[in-house]
Design a protein around this motif. Structure first.
Motif, mmCIF file in Angstrom:
data_model
loop_
_atom_site.group_PDB
_atom_site.id
_atom_site.type_symbol
_atom_site.label_atom_id
_atom_site.label_comp_id
_atom_site.label_asym_id
_atom_site.label_seq_id
_atom_site.Cartn_x
_atom_site.Cartn_y
_atom_site.Cartn_z
ATOM 1 N N ASP A 51 0.802 -1.224 0.000
ATOM 2 C CA ASP A 51 0.000 0.000 0.000
ATOM 3 C C ASP A 51 0.833 1.271 0.000
ATOM 4 N N LYS A 52 2.021 1.236 0.625
ATOM 5 C CA LYS A 52 2.721 2.485 0.918
ATOM 6 C C LYS A 52 4.099 2.594 0.279
ATOM 7 N N ALA A 53 4.314 1.908 -0.828
ATOM 8 C CA ALA A 53 5.603 2.002 -1.509
ATOM 9 C C ALA A 53 5.529 3.049 -2.609
ATOM 10 N N VAL A 54 6.576 3.866 -2.715
ATOM 11 C CA VAL A 54 6.637 4.848 -3.783
ATOM 12 C C VAL A 54 7.260 4.201 -5.011
ATOM 13 N N PRO A 55 7.046 4.752 -6.199
ATOM 14 C CA PRO A 55 7.646 4.179 -7.408
ATOM 15 C C PRO A 55 9.161 4.103 -7.312
ATOM 16 N N GLY A 56 9.713 3.063 -7.880
ATOM 17 C CA GLY A 56 11.149 2.854 -7.811
ATOM 18 C C GLY A 56 11.955 4.008 -8.355
ATOM 19 N N GLU A 57 11.440 4.649 -9.434
ATOM 20 C CA GLU A 57 12.170 5.761 -10.020
ATOM 21 C C GLU A 57 12.333 6.907 -9.026
ATOM 22 N N GLN A 58 11.298 7.109 -8.188
ATOM 23 C CA GLN A 58 11.372 8.175 -7.193
ATOM 24 C C GLN A 58 12.400 7.846 -6.118
ATOM 25 N N PRO A 88 12.404 7.221 1.034
ATOM 26 C CA PRO A 88 11.018 6.792 0.815
ATOM 27 C C PRO A 88 10.884 5.272 0.908
ATOM 28 N N PRO A 89 9.751 4.783 1.399
ATOM 29 C CA PRO A 89 9.538 3.331 1.454
ATOM 30 C C PRO A 89 9.412 2.758 0.051
ATOM 31 N N TYR A 90 9.957 1.579 -0.151
ATOM 32 C CA TYR A 90 9.865 0.941 -1.454
ATOM 33 C C TYR A 90 9.545 -0.539 -1.258
ATOM 34 N N GLN A 91 9.140 -1.181 -2.310
ATOM 35 C CA GLN A 91 8.762 -2.589 -2.248
ATOM 36 C C GLN A 91 9.978 -3.454 -2.530
ATOM 37 N N SER A 92 10.355 -4.311 -1.574
ATOM 38 C CA SER A 92 11.522 -5.167 -1.758
ATOM 39 C C SER A 92 11.150 -6.617 -2.053
ATOM 40 N N VAL A 93 9.896 -6.976 -1.840
ATOM 41 C CA VAL A 93 9.431 -8.342 -2.096
ATOM 42 C C VAL A 93 8.321 -8.275 -3.135
ATOM 43 N N GLN A 94 8.552 -8.895 -4.276
ATOM 44 C CA GLN A 94 7.627 -8.759 -5.405
ATOM 45 C C GLN A 94 6.479 -9.767 -5.381
ATOM 46 N N TYR A 95 6.684 -10.908 -4.725
ATOM 47 C CA TYR A 95 5.684 -11.966 -4.737
ATOM 48 C C TYR A 95 5.393 -12.453 -3.318
ATOM 49 N N VAL A 96 4.162 -12.879 -3.091
ATOM 50 C CA VAL A 96 3.780 -13.427 -1.792
ATOM 51 C C VAL A 96 4.636 -14.669 -1.522
ATOM 52 N N PRO A 97 5.287 -14.746 -0.365
ATOM 53 C CA PRO A 97 6.248 -15.837 -0.145
ATOM 54 C C PRO A 97 5.635 -17.222 0.015
ATOM 55 N N GLY A 98 4.549 -17.337 0.793
ATOM 56 C CA GLY A 98 4.062 -18.647 1.193
ATOM 57 C C GLY A 98 3.055 -19.271 0.256
ATOM 58 N N ARG A 99 2.747 -20.545 0.546
ATOM 59 C CA ARG A 99 1.826 -21.318 -0.290
ATOM 60 C C ARG A 99 0.550 -21.700 0.453
ATOM 61 N N PHE A 426 14.090 0.497 5.239
ATOM 62 C CA PHE A 426 13.397 1.515 4.462
ATOM 63 C C PHE A 426 12.375 0.921 3.510
ATOM 64 N N SER A 427 12.298 -0.395 3.431
ATOM 65 C CA SER A 427 11.279 -1.023 2.603
ATOM 66 C C SER A 427 9.951 -1.038 3.339
ATOM 67 N N SER A 428 8.848 -1.111 2.579
ATOM 68 C CA SER A 428 7.530 -1.160 3.199
ATOM 69 C C SER A 428 7.356 -2.449 3.989
ATOM 70 N N GLU A 429 8.023 -3.549 3.542
ATOM 71 C CA GLU A 429 7.907 -4.815 4.263
ATOM 72 C C GLU A 429 8.523 -4.706 5.651
ATOM 73 N N ASN A 430 9.689 -4.088 5.728
ATOM 74 C CA ASN A 430 10.334 -3.987 7.032
ATOM 75 C C ASN A 430 9.627 -2.992 7.932
ATOM 76 N N ASP A 431 9.024 -1.977 7.324
ATOM 77 C CA ASP A 431 8.239 -1.040 8.120
ATOM 78 C C ASP A 431 7.117 -1.790 8.843
ATOM 79 N N PHE A 432 6.480 -2.733 8.141
ATOM 80 C CA PHE A 432 5.446 -3.537 8.796
ATOM 81 C C PHE A 432 6.052 -4.456 9.853
ATOM 82 N N LEU A 433 7.143 -5.150 9.515
ATOM 83 C CA LEU A 433 7.743 -6.079 10.477
ATOM 84 C C LEU A 433 8.145 -5.373 11.759
ATOM 85 N N LYS A 434 8.610 -4.146 11.636
ATOM 86 C CA LYS A 434 9.121 -3.408 12.792
ATOM 87 C C LYS A 434 8.016 -2.702 13.573
#
Length: 563
Positions: A51-58, A88-99, A426-434
């Motif tokens: 939800d809260k990741a900015v575009p990679g170019e930014q 800025p927060p960015y997305q570091s994980v592109q796919y849902v990890p689990g099955r 600084f990734s959105s994933e770690n922001d949630f984990l923390k």
């Protein structure tokens, strides 16, 4: 000495060591996407929603503009990068990890258990993001070695298993006997492309977790330095000795701490040093003693206790003790008592992990606004070249028991989960984990997220089996990141490693308790002056006949095989 100085407390954020611009580039190019898609050839992966990741170019543009202003890359893979402002927060994980199934883990713990899952919104959201039913077993650190033995004997181990050979040496024979999956093909070379967050872990760390040339898990990375002297620099300034050059200077400033009322309360209630067993390591570094073991020019291993540098350090320790420069409780203090003693102004220094630096620095300022805790580099004891005893750069690794290793898709799923747990801060994933669920686990104060009481209870150490690689950022004192980076850089320049890191000696495991008792007994008697310094010869003889020589033989054989 525990690892448990939380990585995100007191405004200190630890995150990706690798230059952030490389991270941003992986988002804006096809690199990360291709890596994830390569797994998709076997497993259909679902695109992750953030939800809260900015575009990679930014992100890339921000990093380019910040370099040398608020972003300070170290240029050395052993030294974390520093930031004086967040990116800025960015997305570091592109796919849902689990099955969608259950994933169990076991890990040591230093905090109370988190709130139960049905009462824990963070845990519920974690399960959604990982797409698994996350079932961690969090074992108090003091009980962990026994629990490891029980699990290994049971044959029914969780999918992710924290292996820490230093605290649980019984796991080493299990590694040799094939209890854990060899992950070398997944976690080296091209295999790492599938796990971009894990791939940022420094090469030295991978070397140090390898066992008999193979990789058995994902490291929990730490900085490569060892323990450090946390030091009341404001007291040293009062003494006019901020720049200590040698052992005599060090002795004099400790005398000042003890006899000249450095806290200004007109009471004789301060001492030079505390926590003598830990602080002794700094003294041995002053005199250039080995970091456990060193290999001489002939290839023979020499233990620290056998060296003249160690003997000189013991003589100096006795001199400090005889002069009354150690706190009276220094032989019995716990690490927690030592932390509290430094903060309360009971003594001027003690040795701890550098991650404790911010806690002590911020803590002392609540007692004394002018208090200044710094890291004191080892100074020369007697004209020699001082050294710093390097750490291993990790605190164990997350392994996969061999009962799951035959299922390649299961192994990949577990490594994708670990990749998520290794997300940079600084990734959105770690922001949630923390920080957990916004508005529940955290609140925003002066533009900064802080955990609520609910967040403290919910998050706990649910995902302590993994963490991001270190870098420096401190929202409360931005320039502290640069202080940390410089201290680590200076210590690494002085660094010496233990020659037997990553090697196994059955005797060291079997005789560990006995050898520790021999060490503690002789150490205490010499420091207190109950035995003369010359009795170190008896100490060496006791060490040799109770396993020291056999340890040397086993380590030399292991070194030979490794080479």
């Amino acid at each position: 000495m525990s690892d448990k100085t939380p990585l995100s407390n007191n405004g200190q954020n630890m995150y990706s060591r690798r230059r952030f611009i490389q991270v941003a580039a992986s988002v804006t190019t096809t690199g990360a996407l291709l890596a994830a898609c390569s797994q998709g050839e076997d497993t259909k992966l679902t695109k992750a929603k953030v939800d809260k990741a900015v575009p990679g170019e930014q992100v890339t543009a921000t990093v380019n503009a910040a370099k040398g202003k608020t972003y300070f890359p170290s240029g050395d893979p052993r030294i974390p990068d520093a930031y004086t402002a967040p990116l800025p927060p960015y997305q570091s994980v592109q796919y849902v990890p689990g099955r969608g199934g259950t994933v169990r883990s076991v890990c040591m713990s230093f905090l109370p258990l988190p709130a139960p899952k049905d009462q824990n919104k963070y845990w519920q959201e974690l399960n959604k993001r990982l797409n698994v039913d996350w079932q961690p077993s969090l074992i108090p650190a003091t009980s962990y070695p026994d629990k490891v033995g029980t699990l290994l004997a049971s044959g029914d181990m969780p999918e992710l298993f924290l292996v820490d050979t230093s605290s649980s040496p019984a796991v080493i024979p299990a590694l040799q006997q094939g209890a854990f999956t060899d992950l070398t093909e997944y976690l080296s070379g091209d295999g790492l492309k599938d796990y971009p967050n894990i791939s940022r872990i420094a090469p030295n760390v991978w070397k140090n977790i390898s066992f008999e040339g193979k990789i058995y898990g994902v490291p929990r990375p730490r900085a490569l330095i060892g323990v450090t002297m946390l030091w009341r620099n404001d007291w040293a300034k009062k003494a006019g000795m901020e720049h200590i050059q040698n052992g005599e200077d060090f002795f004099k400033v400790l005398q000042y701490f003890t006899k000249n009322d450095p806290d200004g309360n007109k009471k004789a209630d301060t001492w030079g040093l505390g926590y003598i067993y830990g602080t002794a390591s700094y003294i041995f570094q002053m005199f250039g003693a080995p970091n456990g073991w060193r290999q001489d020019s002939s290839g023979k291993l020499v233990n620290s206790v056998e060296t003249e540098e160690f003997k000189a350090g013991m003589g100096y320790l006795h001199r400090l003790y005889a002069a009354g420069l150690f706190h009276p409780d220094s032989f019995t203090q716990t690490i927690t008592q030592a932390k509290n003693g430094l903060i309360a102004g009971k003594f001027g220094g003690y040795v701890d992990g550098y991650v404790g630096w911010w806690g002590e620095r911020s803590g002392v300022r609540k007692v004394d606004p002018n208090g200044d805790i710094t890291v004191l580099l080892p100074v020369s004891g007697n004209g020699n070249t001082p050294v710093h005893h390097m750490g291993t750069g990790h605190y164990g690794f997350a392994a996969i028991p061999s009962q799951y290793g035959g299922d390649r898709e299961k192994v990949k799923e577990l490594l994708r989960i670990m990749d998520y747990l290794t997300a940079p801060i600084f990734s959105s994933e770690n922001d949630f984990l923390k920080y957990g669920v916004d508005g529940v686990d955290n609140k925003t104060t002066d533009g900064k997220k802080v955990l609520t009481d609910t967040g403290q209870k919910d998050i706990g150490e649910l995902v302590y089996i993994g963490n991001s690689v270190p870098a420096f950022y401190n929202s409360e004192e931005p320039d502290f990141a640069l202080m940390e980076q410089k201290a680590v850089s200076d210590l690494i320049k002085m660094g010496v490693s233990n020659a037997v890191t990553g090697l196994y000696s059955p005797t060291a495991t079997k005789q560990g308790a006995k050898m520790s008792q021999i060490y503690n007994d002789h150490f205490l008697r010499i420091v207190k002056g109950l035995d003369p310094l010359s009795s170190i010869e008896q100490w060496r003889n006791d060490w040799k006949k109770n396993g020291g020589d056999q340890m040397r033989k086993e380590y030399e054989e292991a070194l030979s095989k490794k080479s």
